[in-house]
Design an enzyme around this catalytic site. Structure first.
Site, mmCIF file in Angstrom:
data_model
loop_
_atom_site.group_PDB
_atom_site.id
_atom_site.type_symbol
_atom_site.label_atom_id
_atom_site.label_comp_id
_atom_site.label_asym_id
_atom_site.label_seq_id
_atom_site.Cartn_x
_atom_site.Cartn_y
_atom_site.Cartn_z
ATOM 1 N N LYS A 31 43.077 -66.662 -15.683
ATOM 2 C CA LYS A 31 43.473 -66.847 -14.283
ATOM 3 C C LYS A 31 44.230 -68.155 -14.088
ATOM 4 O O LYS A 31 45.197 -68.219 -13.313
ATOM 5 C CB LYS A 31 42.231 -66.798 -13.393
ATOM 6 C CG LYS A 31 41.584 -65.416 -13.343
ATOM 7 C CD LYS A 31 40.294 -65.414 -12.539
ATOM 8 C CE LYS A 31 39.688 -64.009 -12.488
ATOM 9 N NZ LYS A 31 38.410 -63.963 -11.750
ATOM 10 N N SER A 53 35.733 -60.540 -7.760
ATOM 11 C CA SER A 53 36.257 -61.908 -7.727
ATOM 12 C C SER A 53 37.230 -62.172 -6.581
ATOM 13 O O SER A 53 37.650 -63.300 -6.381
ATOM 14 C CB SER A 53 36.931 -62.235 -9.073
ATOM 15 O OG SER A 53 38.029 -61.382 -9.295
ATOM 16 N N GLY A 104 39.120 -60.934 -26.786
ATOM 17 C CA GLY A 104 40.228 -61.423 -25.979
ATOM 18 C C GLY A 104 41.277 -60.340 -25.809
ATOM 19 O O GLY A 104 41.151 -59.242 -26.346
ATOM 20 N N GLY A 119 46.992 -58.693 -28.905
ATOM 21 C CA GLY A 119 48.159 -59.439 -29.382
ATOM 22 C C GLY A 119 47.983 -60.925 -29.529
ATOM 23 O O GLY A 119 48.960 -61.655 -29.690
#
Length: 797
Positions: free
Chosen positions: A736, A693, A369, A372
């Protein structure tokens, strides 16, 4: 040359008129006086100089005793040996270097009862001690004195130094008392040993102790001479060094065993307590026998010794007990990390199976991922929850295979790999092992570390992991490996195949607020020496910090901003200045400066050809705008701007070709393509952009430009297109969606195959959003384009 008096007569050791009373006490460093013996003493201490001056003036006796430690400058009773000698000052000499030397004559032994004064110099209460002298016709004592003289002459001859005066003095001393005291004073032994001799009341016993020490000294000198005779030859520098080492070894052997033997015995003692199996024990025994045959100064000795130490330090079959209290584990994980439900659920499932079955190969988990979001710190929390040891290895920039598998022992400076080193540090064979930044491993001529990790991270192979340095199989199957990564695209497929992937996505605004208030604020208060009552950051203020001063998926930048506020508060508190104990939104300008980021804002649908798309970045999701415009020009022309990558440029070409092929469906005059040029631009041109995309976004933008129809308000979309108009799924859906929520988007168009991704997302993330799932471009355009045209349409006919 030693100083002595009346070598042919009897030195005066009487103390006329002196009884038990207080005397000035002179403390000597590393020197012991004896009755009848004259001794030169260099005096430097201020108190000692005062004592000598006064005693010389008044012609009084002084008490002389030795300090236990030479480092004490101002000794007390506990720092002095209690048995000393009363002395008379013979002469005081002022030396050319401004130092003072006093010649003292020993008189009689005394016992120091106590120190009665310290100023201007030491004074003490003494008791005189008697000496027991043998009868004149004691034949044994006479033989002992003769033996002492003989062994002394023997020593002086073997020393090989100019000792004529000393030999003459000893030969002519007839008084046995003075002879014994003279030799006790001058033989090369420690002050503590000399003090031991002085403390003996019986002269005969003192003589026996002296003879024992002289005998030991004579044997040592003889042994040195013997070693020299055995090793004497023409020596170059290398031979000289070997000769010196040989001397040391011979001395060690004579003393009853060498350091080498002690070290080997210590290794055997440690090995006897290890829980290794018979195969490892046999290897250890073979290697330690090899060590016994090596010379301690051989280069191979240290390599072999280091290898055996590594074997012993490894925690063979030593395991910590797991904590099977599942509610406690859940509580610990919730306390340390807010959210991250998928990871917590996976850990609890593993622990539940382990509890029921009792034995289970640990899984290989990869947390991936944006930065942070707590991937690395999650490993530490898991270790604490399971009550396991925690080891973290950073793999970022690693490009040497030997860092994982270790070096072979034939290399200079060989050492085991990071895995074995980590186990030694952990002290158990089932720690939580975090492999940080696994996506940032490099490779060069030294090998590919990622390939070396294949064995480590394969549950079917790592029960017999082979480290090149150790050269014995080691079981890693009980280790809970947790890898972390930001981007899976840079990890090789075989390595990905061995890991269970868990997506650790970014946080929504509400989650960041809770993380900030529950974890970050208390941590930074403690780091900056502040109390909880010193500062409170309400939810509204925290939201403003997140919205206006950070743009990230995780909370690392938020942590820095909170730390910046704490520093300013700490400075004001330390300066006794006024400051707000509850931080309001209006205070943020003072503590964090001007607003750094504006929220991603939807820009409306007043213009044809402007469509909102959704993009994934390494720091989370973003919205982007695809703009297209038409201008008159001869011949077909397509211009692309906005720092687009090759894949994105291809999407634009496919989009235009699709519009041309389906012009009739969209009621577009085909002649327009010959008379008008097309320009597609994606704003923020300084930022590189790539990926497929934005395909459906570009088609919608072009369709809006060619038809001058409005795009539906508050709508965003993401998806790849094919030349025949099929919509393909894309990744990064959760990021998103978060970006869309930040920009106040209400509707999102996605590929039908992305429906499964939406179903896995918590409802909190989806609140306020409507999703349209499509299979082809026609469905996209039906949803996205309104029937009405923009306010000022371009006349394309």
């Amino acid at each position: 040359m030693p100083i002595f008096t009346e070598v042919t007569g009897d030195p005066d050791t009487s103390c006329k008129g002196l009884k038990d009373k207080d005397l000035p006490i002179l403390a000597l460093r590393n020197m012991v006086m004896y009755p009848g013996v004259a001794l030169p003493v260099s005096v430097g201490r201020h108190k000692s100089l005062k004592l000598i001056k006064e005693a010389q003036t008044k012609k009084t006796y002084i008490g002389v005793t030795c300090q236990k430690s030479v480092d004490v400058d101002d000794p007390g009773y506990d720092d002095l040996f209690p048995v000393g000698v009363i002395a008379e000052i013979i002469k005081v000499l002022e030396m050319p270097d401004n130092s003072t030397t006093v010649i003292l004559q020993g008189k009689k032994r005394f016992f120091l009862n106590e120190i009665t004064g310290t100023e201007p110099f030491l004074k003490g209460n003494i008791s005189l001690l008697e000496e027991y002298i043998p009868e004149p016709n004691d034949k044994e004592f006479e033989a002992l004195i003769a033996s002492i003289k003989d062994i002394t002459f023997n020593i002086l001859q073997n020393i090989g130094e100019p000792t004529k005066e000393l030999t003459f003095a000893i030969r002519n001393i007839e008084n046995p008392v003075y002879l014994i005291n003279f030799l006790c004073s001058h033989i090369p032994i420690s002050a503590a040993q000399k003090q031991e001799l002085l403390s003996i009341d019986s002269l005969k016993k003192r003589a026996f102790s002296l003879y024992s020490m002289l005998t030991r000294e004579a044997q040592l000198i003889e042994l040195k001479a013997d070693i020299q005779s055995k090793t004497r030859e023409d020596l170059n520098q290398q031979q000289r060094e070997h000769f010196l080492q040989q001397q040391i070894r011979t001395i060690q052997d004579e003393l009853g065993g060498s350091v080498q033997e002690q070290d080997i015995q210590e290794l055997r003692n440690k090995a006897s307590r290890k829980k290794w199996d018979e195969k490892v024990a046999a290897v250890f025994e073979k290697e330690i026998k090899k060590l016994e045959r090596l010379h301690p100064q051989s280069p191979d000795f240290s390599v072999q010794y280091n290898y055996l130490e590594t074997m012993i330090e490894l925690p063979w079959n030593e395991y910590t007990k797991d904590n099977f209290n599942l509610p406690h584990v859940q509580k610990q994980l919730d306390k340390d990390h807010y959210g991250l439900e998928n990871v917590k659920e996976r850990i609890l499932e593993h622990l539940a199976v382990l509890k029921l079955r009792g034995d289970l190969k640990s899984p290989i988990i990869c947390l991936y991922g944006p930065p942070g979001v707590g991937k690395t710190s999650l490993g530490k929390s898991i270790a604490e929850a399971l009550k396991r040891k925690y080891i973290r290895v950073s793999l970022g920039g690693l490009h040497d295979e030997a860092e994982i598998r270790g070096h072979r022992r034939t290399y200079i400076g060989a050492m085991p790999g990071r895995i074995i080193q980590g186990l030694i540090k952990a002290g158990s064979s089932n720690p939580v092992f975090v492999l940080d930044e696994i996506d940032k491993i490099g490779n060069d001529f030294k090998g590919d570390p990622a390939s070396a990790l294949l064995e480590v991270l394969d549950p079917e192979q790592n029960n017999a992991f082979h480290d090149n340095f150790l050269d014995i199989d080691y079981d890693l199957s009980k280790i809970l490996f947790i890898a972390t990564a930001n981007n899976l695209n840079t990890i090789s497929q075989p390595l990905l195949d061995r890991m269970e992937l868990i997506d650790v996505n970014g946080y929504i605004l509400e989650e960041k607020v809770e993380i900030g208030r529950r974890h970050l604020v208390p941590k930074q208060l403690e780091n900056h020496g502040l109390d909880k009552k010193d500062l409170d950051i309400p939810k509204k203020t925290m939201m403003t910090i997140i919205d206006s001063y950070t743009r990230e998926s995780g909370v690392r930048e938020l942590d820095k901003k909170i730390a910046k506020i704490m520093r300013k508060i700490a400075r004001k508190k330390a300066s006794n200045q006024e400051y707000p104990h509850t931080l309001s939104v209006n205070d943020l300008h003072e503590y964090l400066g001007a607003v750094q980021f504006n929220r991603d804002k939807y820009e409306g649908n007043e213009y044809a050809g402007v469509v909102t798309g959704l993009a994934w970045t390494a720091v989370g999701g973003e919205i982007l705008f695809v703009e297209s415009s038409l201008n008159k020009g001869k011949g077909e022309k397509l211009t692309l701007t906005g720092n687009l990558g090759d894949v994105m440029k291809e999407s634009a070409i496919i989009a235009l070709q699709y519009i041309k092929a389906h012009a009739e469906m969209l009621n577009i005059d085909e002649d327009i393509f010959d008379k008008w040029s097309v320009h597609i631009h994606v704003p923020e041109g300084a930022i590189p952009k790539d990926g497929p995309s934005a395909g459906i976004t570009m088609v919608t933008s072009l369709a809006s430009s060619f038809t001058q129809r409005k795009v539906k308000a508050n709508l965003a979309m993401t998806g790849e297109i094919t030349l025949r108009g099929k919509v393909l799924p894309v990744g990064g859906i959760k990021e998103k969606i978060l970006a869309a929520k930040r920009a106040n988007i209400k509707e999102i168009i996605l590929c039908e195959e992305n429906r499964k991704d939406i179903e896995e997302i918590k409802e909190d993330y989806l609140k306020g959003l409507t999703f349209h799932y499509v299979r082809n471009i026609k469905e996209v355009l039906d949803i996205a384009l309104l029937k009405e045209q923009v306010t000022h349409p371009i006349k394309l006919s």
